[in-house]
Design a protein around this motif. Sequence first.
Motif, PDB file in Angstrom:
ATOM      1  N   PHE A 218       0.919  -1.298   0.014  1.00  0.00           N
ATOM      2  CA  PHE A 218      -0.045  -0.152  -0.073  1.00  0.00           C
ATOM      3  C   PHE A 218       0.732   1.252  -0.022  1.00  0.00           C
ATOM      4  CE2 PHE A 218       0.326  -1.044   4.492  1.00  0.00           C
ATOM      5  CZ  PHE A 218       0.970  -0.031   5.135  1.00  0.00           C
ATOM      6  N   LEU A 219       2.180   1.116   0.070  1.00  0.00           N
ATOM      7  CA  LEU A 219       3.017   2.271   0.048  1.00  0.00           C
ATOM      8  C   LEU A 219       3.507   2.598  -1.397  1.00  0.00           C
ATOM      9  CD1 LEU A 219       5.773   1.534   3.194  1.00  0.00           C
ATOM     10  CD2 LEU A 219       3.443   3.141   3.214  1.00  0.00           C
ATOM     11  N   THR A 220       3.494   3.749  -1.750  1.00  0.00           N
ATOM     12  CA  THR A 220       3.993   4.222  -3.138  1.00  0.00           C
ATOM     13  C   THR A 220       5.490   4.143  -3.048  1.00  0.00           C
ATOM     14  OG1 THR A 220       4.142   6.617  -2.342  1.00  0.00           O
ATOM     15  CG2 THR A 220       2.075   6.008  -3.130  1.00  0.00           C
ATOM     16  N   ALA A 221       5.944   4.512  -4.404  1.00  0.00           N
ATOM     17  CA  ALA A 221       7.528   4.285  -4.512  1.00  0.00           C
ATOM     18  C   ALA A 221       8.187   5.392  -3.872  1.00  0.00           C
ATOM     19  CB  ALA A 221       7.823   4.093  -5.806  1.00  0.00           C
ATOM     20  N   ASN A 222       7.582   6.541  -3.786  1.00  0.00           N
ATOM     21  CA  ASN A 222       8.336   7.650  -3.117  1.00  0.00           C
ATOM     22  C   ASN A 222       8.226   7.646  -1.720  1.00  0.00           C
ATOM     23  OD1 ASN A 222       8.801   9.152  -5.585  1.00  0.00           O
ATOM     24  ND2 ASN A 222       6.728  10.132  -5.702  1.00  0.00           N
ATOM     25  N   GLN A 223       6.895   6.961  -1.138  1.00  0.00           N
ATOM     26  CA  GLN A 223       7.003   6.645   0.392  1.00  0.00           C
ATOM     27  C   GLN A 223       8.252   5.715   0.816  1.00  0.00           C
ATOM     28  OE1 GLN A 223       2.859   5.660   0.659  1.00  0.00           O
ATOM     29  NE2 GLN A 223       2.355   7.690   1.578  1.00  0.00           N
ATOM     30  N   LYS A 224       8.236   4.731   0.062  1.00  0.00           N
ATOM     31  CA  LYS A 224       9.215   3.550   0.238  1.00  0.00           C
ATOM     32  C   LYS A 224      10.523   4.273   0.205  1.00  0.00           C
ATOM     33  CE  LYS A 224       6.699  -0.475  -0.975  1.00  0.00           C
ATOM     34  NZ  LYS A 224       6.545  -1.753  -2.080  1.00  0.00           N
ATOM     35  N   GLN A 225      10.875   5.132  -0.823  1.00  0.00           N
ATOM     36  CA  GLN A 225      12.109   5.694  -0.842  1.00  0.00           C
ATOM     37  C   GLN A 225      12.444   6.720   0.263  1.00  0.00           C
ATOM     38  OE1 GLN A 225      12.421   7.909  -4.553  1.00  0.00           O
ATOM     39  NE2 GLN A 225      15.089   8.365  -4.310  1.00  0.00           N
ATOM     40  N   GLY A 226      11.428   7.384   0.531  1.00  0.00           N
ATOM     41  CA  GLY A 226      11.787   8.276   1.937  1.00  0.00           C
ATOM     42  C   GLY A 226      11.913   7.552   2.950  1.00  0.00           C
ATOM     43  N   ILE A 227      11.216   6.395   3.206  1.00  0.00           N
ATOM     44  CA  ILE A 227      11.273   5.937   4.530  1.00  0.00           C
ATOM     45  C   ILE A 227      12.576   5.178   4.556  1.00  0.00           C
ATOM     46  CG2 ILE A 227      10.501   3.763   5.757  1.00  0.00           C
ATOM     47  CD1 ILE A 227       7.956   4.289   4.957  1.00  0.00           C
ATOM     48  N   GLN A 228      13.251   4.670   3.579  1.00  0.00           N
ATOM     49  CA  GLN A 228      14.589   4.048   3.328  1.00  0.00           C
ATOM     50  C   GLN A 228      15.523   5.176   3.550  1.00  0.00           C
ATOM     51  OE1 GLN A 228      15.343   0.965   2.938  1.00  0.00           O
ATOM     52  NE2 GLN A 228      13.031   0.261   3.075  1.00  0.00           N
ATOM     53  N   GLN A 229      15.373   6.392   3.223  1.00  0.00           N
ATOM     54  CA  GLN A 229      16.594   7.372   3.407  1.00  0.00           C
ATOM     55  C   GLN A 229      16.339   7.696   4.886  1.00  0.00           C
ATOM     56  OE1 GLN A 229      18.523   8.882   1.110  1.00  0.00           O
ATOM     57  NE2 GLN A 229      19.245   9.793   2.941  1.00  0.00           N
ATOM     58  N   THR A 230      15.310   7.632   5.622  1.00  0.00           N
ATOM     59  CA  THR A 230      15.083   8.116   6.893  1.00  0.00           C
ATOM     60  C   THR A 230      15.831   6.972   7.845  1.00  0.00           C
ATOM     61  OG1 THR A 230      12.936   8.946   6.573  1.00  0.00           O
ATOM     62  CG2 THR A 230      13.643   8.298   8.994  1.00  0.00           C
ATOM     63  N   LEU A 231      15.819   5.605   7.494  1.00  0.00           N
ATOM     64  CA  LEU A 231      16.376   4.486   8.148  1.00  0.00           C
ATOM     65  C   LEU A 231      17.870   4.677   8.155  1.00  0.00           C
ATOM     66  CD1 LEU A 231      14.080   1.611   7.026  1.00  0.00           C
ATOM     67  CD2 LEU A 231      13.802   3.148   8.974  1.00  0.00           C
ATOM     68  N   LYS A 232      18.377   4.938   6.785  1.00  0.00           N
ATOM     69  CA  LYS A 232      19.618   5.154   6.447  1.00  0.00           C
ATOM     70  C   LYS A 232      20.323   6.352   7.569  1.00  0.00           C
ATOM     71  CE  LYS A 232      23.049   5.428   2.819  1.00  0.00           C
ATOM     72  NZ  LYS A 232      22.939   5.466   1.108  1.00  0.00           N
ATOM     73  N   THR A 233      19.643   7.195   7.303  1.00  0.00           N
ATOM     74  CA  THR A 233      20.168   8.553   8.007  1.00  0.00           C
ATOM     75  C   THR A 233      20.327   8.128   9.553  1.00  0.00           C
ATOM     76  OG1 THR A 233      19.084   9.952   6.299  1.00  0.00           O
ATOM     77  CG2 THR A 233      19.557  11.102   8.665  1.00  0.00           C
ATOM     78  N   ASN A 234      19.103   7.609  10.258  1.00  0.00           N
ATOM     79  CA  ASN A 234      19.167   7.189  11.597  1.00  0.00           C
ATOM     80  C   ASN A 234      19.874   6.036  11.768  1.00  0.00           C
ATOM     81  OD1 ASN A 234      17.536   9.511  12.725  1.00  0.00           O
ATOM     82  ND2 ASN A 234      16.348   8.936  11.003  1.00  0.00           N
ATOM     83  N   HIS A 235      20.753   5.341  10.958  1.00  0.00           N
ATOM     84  CA  HIS A 235      21.351   3.818  11.336  1.00  0.00           C
ATOM     85  C   HIS A 235      20.298   2.918  11.949  1.00  0.00           C
ATOM     86  CE1 HIS A 235      24.937   6.199   9.907  1.00  0.00           C
ATOM     87  NE2 HIS A 235      24.662   6.911  10.946  1.00  0.00           N
TER      88      HIS A 235
END
Length: 710
Positions: A218-235
């Motif tokens: 149910f997540l869009t491609a942009n949402q998944k990309q934004g979440i992955q970036q958040t996870l990466k930033t916060n380790h």
Amino acid sequence: MQDSINIALVGNPNSGKSSLFNALTGLNQKVGNFPGVTVDKKTGVAEIVPGLSANIIDLPGTYSLYPKSADEYVTYDVLINQQSADTPKLVIIVADASNLKRNLLFCSQIIDLKIPVIIALTMMDIARKKGVEIDLDGLEREIGVPVVAINPRKSKGITEIKKTIDLALRSQYSVPPRDFINNNALAPQVIDGVKQIVPVKSDYAALHVAVNAPELNFLTANQKQGIQQTLKTNHFNKTTVQAEEIMQRYARIKHIMKAAVVESDPLQKQLQSEKIDDLLLHRFWGYVILLFVMFLLFQSIFWLASYPMDWIEGGFGALSGWLSQILPDNKVTDFFINGILAGISGFAVFVPQIMILFGLITILEDTGYMARISFLTDRLMRQVGLNGKSVMPLISGVACAVPAIMATRTIENRKERLITIMVTPLMSCSARLPIYTMMIALVVPDIRVFGFLSLQGVAMMGLYLLGFFMAILIAAVMKMFVKIREKSYFIMELPVYRAPRWANVGTTMIEKAKIFIKDAGKVIVVISVILWFLASYGPASRMEPVHQKYEKLLADVPEESPEAQVLNKEFQSEKLANSYAGILGHTIEPAIRPLGFDWKIGIALITSFAAREVFVGTMATLYSVGEDPENNNATLREKLSSAKWPDGRPVYTKAAGFSLMIFYAFAMQCMSTLAIVRRETKSWKYPLIQLAYMTTLAYICSFIVYHIFK
């Protein structure tokens, strides 16, 4: 009435969800006593109070909110995806009171999703036997959601839970304002970041979106990309976060258990189930008892079903003979007796065996023994690239391969699931039962060794065991070729032993008989009618000379003389051989002659690809069309036993009978199974491989068996 109200039933496997679903909706859904019985979502409408109905969704059982298998993702999607049409307005968590600590873990996770929750406690009687006393009011205060004790098997507590549902839907119970644990403290920056990207109801829901973002459709491609970036930033390390979450939840659960639950010393009392398991799960005697149970199962199928089968078979034979005498001798009569009636008799005679097979399987499920079979066979399964979870689909394959293959969704490991799908059709399903029964009755003597041991029952058990061990052997071979490396584990809760619910056994037997008559019967009758036309008509260039030949021969002998009877029989036989069915059969006969099969069996092999049980209906039609009308009262077994090759040798010898049974034990004679394999694997590659290897295996083994017995 508000049709849009969805209520989801969730809980651990074997907690009683499906029983509660039946009690609320009245649907006759199958209720098994082993993990993973509910694979797909099942829905039904329940009247909560007059004027208020709700759509009840029975979701697959799961132990926590972190999905690992396909069926657990069904539950996960409904609870997490707020855009789903199945999003519940209320969740009923069915929790096993006798294993409350483990069940409360799942309860606490759903509570933190901020969805209105009711906890339905089952197995209270088992808890008391264990010396566990639960303060329901105290438990409700500690958790902050309504708690109701129920026993859906005996329809106890159903009125109370409906009242609680009504109050919850009218907002008399609010969602706990505080989280069960401090979820935000687990990963504050990640949770806040996800909530800015995806609209979620709670911190815990945001945490789950962060953990499983790549798998959430149910997540869009942009949402998944934004979440992955958040996870990466916060380790973000999801394993560490999950471990910390579980530890905090169990710490809180431990406090609740001290406050609301009184448990006796577990060393003071051993449940009767555990004492029984000491014997039934013994390293040696457990396997001996398993084989004995299987032996009794197949002995009972023959012994109990023999009487109604004889009555049905004799009844159809007498009816056909009577109708032949009173109806005019024309094509309509021939069509009705040898087309429609022969087709119906071809499957009706096996209804008692189908009912008894499913009745006995239901008893094994209801008592809890079916789960023990998984436990016992786990070691064997692991040696061939499977695990204990593969046993349930294999055992289900004894009933039907289609739902059995769907049940492989409970297997997390992709390699083990694929191998299980590929070998499950080797298990002898109920559609093979009519063929086995007919052939065993023809070639295996009805002898009782020691006065009680039926030789025919032993032969039947041998065929089922043969399918199982061949599945194990093929799985071992496939293990070397399927290149998927995943670690797997087998964790299963053994349910307590219970007396079977005889009403449920009776309902299952009736429902399975209805399905067999409706689904298989429909196909059999249609194919029987088509076969009657193909067997009654043929090219004029071939049929006219046959008619002219016998008209001249019959004109020279008295009408009722023995010579006329012989000529009539030869006439019917030659007409059938020159019909469209006869031409097709004789075309393929050279390919199957090495297996001991004649052209009539060849026709049945082709038609039974639609469904294996069509074989018997096909034979009933072919032997009815090819018979003298005076012989219509003979049973199919009598007709087959008198069948001859052109040189006078019997067709159904021991060699041919065993060859045919082996062929059907291994051949992929089922279009529905191929279709479901295509759906489950999302590729035509695997069903085509399955068709090729099973057909080759069947041909080679049948050839060997025929020439050994010949």
